[in-house]
Design an enzyme around this catalytic site. Structure first.
Site, PDB file in Angstrom:
ATOM      1  N   HIS A   1     -75.726 -19.014 -27.187  1.00 13.78           N
ATOM      2  CA  HIS A   1     -74.849 -18.303 -26.255  1.00 13.78           C
ATOM      3  C   HIS A   1     -74.999 -18.942 -24.814  1.00 13.78           C
ATOM      4  CE1 HIS A   1     -73.438 -14.669 -28.599  1.00 13.78           C
ATOM      5  NE2 HIS A   1     -72.929 -15.531 -29.153  1.00 13.78           N
TER       6      HIS A   1
ATOM      7  N   CYS B   1     -70.673 -11.582 -23.552  1.00 12.51           N
ATOM      8  CA  CYS B   1     -71.992 -11.036 -24.190  1.00 12.51           C
ATOM      9  C   CYS B   1     -71.740  -9.569 -24.069  1.00 12.51           C
ATOM     10  CB  CYS B   1     -73.181 -11.618 -23.183  1.00 12.51           C
ATOM     11  SG  CYS B   1     -74.767 -10.963 -23.627  1.00 12.51           S
TER      12      CYS B   1
ATOM     13  N   ARG C   1     -63.399 -14.944 -34.998  1.00 12.55           N
ATOM     14  CA  ARG C   1     -64.162 -13.862 -35.443  1.00 12.55           C
ATOM     15  C   ARG C   1     -65.172 -13.302 -34.336  1.00 12.55           C
ATOM     16  NH1 ARG C   1     -69.352 -12.273 -35.422  1.00 12.55           N
ATOM     17  NH2 ARG C   1     -70.031 -14.337 -36.095  1.00 12.55           N
ATOM     18  N   ASP C   2     -65.983 -14.049 -33.762  1.00 10.82           N
ATOM     19  CA  ASP C   2     -66.758 -13.584 -32.958  1.00 10.82           C
ATOM     20  C   ASP C   2     -66.110 -13.384 -31.327  1.00 10.82           C
ATOM     21  OD1 ASP C   2     -70.312 -15.058 -31.771  1.00 10.82           O
ATOM     22  OD2 ASP C   2     -69.416 -13.073 -32.147  1.00 10.82           O
TER      23      ASP C   2
ATOM     24  N   HIS D   1     -76.979 -21.445 -33.008  1.00  9.15           N
ATOM     25  CA  HIS D   1     -75.594 -20.669 -32.473  1.00  9.15           C
ATOM     26  C   HIS D   1     -76.291 -20.237 -31.197  1.00  9.15           C
ATOM     27  CE1 HIS D   1     -72.354 -17.469 -33.351  1.00  9.15           C
ATOM     28  NE2 HIS D   1     -72.606 -17.224 -32.099  1.00  9.15           N
TER      29      HIS D   1
ATOM     30  N   ASN E   1     -70.497 -17.097 -25.971  1.00 10.48           N
ATOM     31  CA  ASN E   1     -70.457 -18.126 -26.742  1.00 10.48           C
ATOM     32  C   ASN E   1     -70.395 -19.587 -26.090  1.00 10.48           C
ATOM     33  OD1 ASN E   1     -70.688 -17.379 -29.832  1.00 10.48           O
ATOM     34  ND2 ASN E   1     -68.816 -16.252 -29.227  1.00 10.48           N
TER      35      ASN E   1
END
Lengths: 303, 308
Positions: A208, A244, A14-15, A206, A253
């Protein structure tokens, strides 16, 4: 000092795709999710029911949701932005959804053109409908360690937004270092504030990896808590998919492989088979025509 | 002070190994003048120690064949140390003749690695280093000791912490002022780092310890954090993360100095190093080598145009 088990929430499908240059074909997305389902991961975020007008990469959300093999014991949450995301998701067979908030007013204003308060009000209907349908809702808080637009955020603000989303009915709050600028000290400070308002068992991080700090930040998040239950949910993305959007060319991520490598080394149980987890990355990187962001994958490819 | 409250060291000495460990493991042979410029630029960043070159036979390491020219060609800034590697007594004398004022010796915690890398057993290598240490002592030249494979070996796999402690102790007893514990293939994780340090700290004072973490599996910063949480206050790193891993094709090696400093800055720990000038230096050497930086901080910062 560390939890015995950590739940890894895989956000790659998804991300990952939205920031990628190439549109990812539906069949590739479905295949990726099916491969991830074989690795022992318990949670795989499948897609986002966002309007294709905003995120064309996710236009095939219904096909993806209906096309994947849903294995028993695995949760396949989906993002459900208002106003229509939730209904569409449920119609497509979703059994868990996620909503997004942010700890920065400026970020919210620039992103969705309203205040944090207003953005959360838009989710009131989703929460009510989810409650009625017994569908669990996960809440994301963005910019918890910094915002691309505003000066440093206060940990108290992060705690306030987290508390609001938790009281709305989210079962878990994922705290996102959206631009990856956090370091172990700021992570610790933020968690200290949030833990006063939200039970630690309902928290996830979460991180990054934009500035290479992700694993160090995750380490501190897992070791900080001395009282049971410890913080034990960490989001990651296979092959470190998903750049990003705020720093062109930068990574985003943290890679699931690198995370699992660290947790394995610490003797923390994740249920994920790292060997099996090495299959999806070459597949998806090939399909996307890009290199992996995972160092473990790079090191392990003795071709 | 944030660092004090958290029990972390207030100051951490960064030992920059890019010009030696970094360039040695890059595929391209770097011209002498580029090496000299790299070191001169690093000297202006506030780094307290910069490993210049290696006085090893050019037969073994062609990249370092110009060791004399580099040593003689660099500007020496007051307050900055410029150690060089000296694998044997011959190398040591050559280094001193070229003006070196500090040297390093490389031991290993693995017999197989020692045999494959320097063609002798650990014991034999220690004997060679003792010769160097003796001469160095007579000339008031400080010696730094490295222990490779501290968290794993490409040939033997797991290395027991006690062995690392044993080799470290030998190096320390012969007069090495500092022992740099190297995760040569980057396989360590915070747990194995902790166990290894606990064993070594029984034999060596904390103030004499350094960690040299490779980022081959992405674990370097997490491992460094663990080490500094235990009080280690010297960290080796390489500008732009120069230097791949000779044991895993395509893999990365050294941790990037920029990324380490970013973390330490965030923790409120003083290093004396200006992150921006290190990034500029990284940009210089990557341009010269025609390669992308391995530093995530550099990647992010040069693309946004802002440093956080």
């Amino acid at each position: 000092a560390f939890p015995k088990r950590v739940k890894v929430v895989e956000v790659g499908p998804r991300d990952g795709p939205p920031p990628e240059k190439n549109v990812v074909p539906t069949a590739v997305k479905i295949n990726l999710i099916n491969m991830l389902s074989e690795t022992g991961l318990q949670v795989i975020e499948a897609t986002s029911f966002v309007s294709p007008k905003w995120v064309p990469q996710m236009a095939d959300h219904t096909e993806v949701m209906q096309g994947i093999n849903k294995l028993p014991g695995i949760s396949y949450p989906v993002l459900t932005p208002p106003p229509k995301g939730f209904q569409a998701a449920v119609a497509a067979g979703a059994k868990e959804v996620s909503i997004f908030g942010a700890a920065s007013e400026l970020f919210t204003k620039k992103n969705i053109n309203c205040s944090i308060e207003e953005s959360l009000e838009r989710f009131d209907e989703v929460m009510a409908a989810a409650r009625a349908a017994s569908i669990p809702v996960r809440g994301y808080v963005s910019c918890v360690l910094g915002c691309p637009y505003a000066p440093p955020l206060s940990a108290a603000k992060v705690a306030e937004v987290s508390k609001k989303m938790y009281s709305m009915g989210c079962y878990e709050i994922s705290l996102g270092d959206t631009i990856g600028i956090g370091t172990p000290g700021s992570m610790k400070e933020m968690l200290t504030a949030v833990m006063k308002e939200v039970p630690v068992g309902a928290l996830a991080v979460h991180c990054h990896d934009t500035y290479g700090q992700a694993l160090a930040n995750i380490l501190v998040a897992l070791q900080w808590v001395c009282l049971p239950p410890p913080l034990s949910v960490v989001d990651a993305s296979v092959a470190g998919l998903g750049g990003c959007p705020y720093a062109q060319g930068a990574s985003g991520n943290v890679a699931t492989e690198d995370l699992v490598y660290m947790l394995n080394g610490l003797g923390i149980h994740t249920g994920v088979d790292l060997q099996k987890l090495m299959d999806p990355p070459p597949f998806i990187c090939n399909a996307l025509n890009r290199r992996t962001n995972s160092k473990v994958s790079q090191a392990s490819c003795r071709l | 002070q944030e660092s004090q409250a958290s029990g972390l060291p207030e100051y951490i000495k960064i030992v920059e190994v890019g010009p030696r460990d970094g360039l040695q493991n890059e595929k391209v042979i770097v011209p002498t003048d580029i090496k000299i410029e790299l070191i001169n630029r690093l000297s202006k960043t506030g780094l307290p120690a910069i490993e210049v070159t290696s006085f090893v036979s050019s037969k073994w390491v062609p990249q370092m064949a110009d060791h004399k020219e580099v040593m003689r060609g660099i500007e020496r800034h007051p307050g900055v140390q410029y150690p060089v590697l000296t694998p044997n007594l011959q190398g040591f004398h050559s280094a001193i003749a070229a003006g070196a004022t500090e040297v390093s010796v490389f031991g290993a915690a693995s017999e197989s690695f020692s045999k494959m890398n320097i063609n002798c057993s650990i014991e034999e290598s220690i004997e060679k280093f003792e010769e160097i240490a003796k001469s160095a002592r007579n000339m008031d030249i400080p010696v730094r000791g490295y222990v490779s494979c501290a968290l794993g070996c490409p040939y033997e796999g797991n290395i027991i912490p006690a062995k690392v402690a044993e080799v470290s102790k030998r190096l320390y007893s012969m007069g090495c002022y500092e022992i740099s514990l190297g995760d040569t293939i980057g396989v360590g994780t915070p747990g194995s780092m902790k166990r290894m340090l606990e064993a070594v700290m029984k034999e060596i004072p904390l103030s004499a310890l350094a960690v040299h973490c490779h980022d081959t599996y992405g674990q370097a910063l997490a491992n460094i954090l663990t080490a500094i949480q235990m009080g280690v206050a010297v960290v080796d790193s390489s500008v732009a993360g120069l230097g791949g891993c000779p044991y895993a094709k395509g893999a990365t090696g050294n941790v990037a100095t920029e990324d380490v400093i970013y973390m330490l800055n965030g923790l409120g720990i003083n290093t004396g190093v200006n992150l921006y000038t290190v990034m500029e230096t990284g940009n210089f050497i990557c341009t010269a080598l025609n390669k992308k930086t391995n530093s995530k901080v550099a990647q992010a910062s040069f693309n946004t145009g802002t440093i956080h």
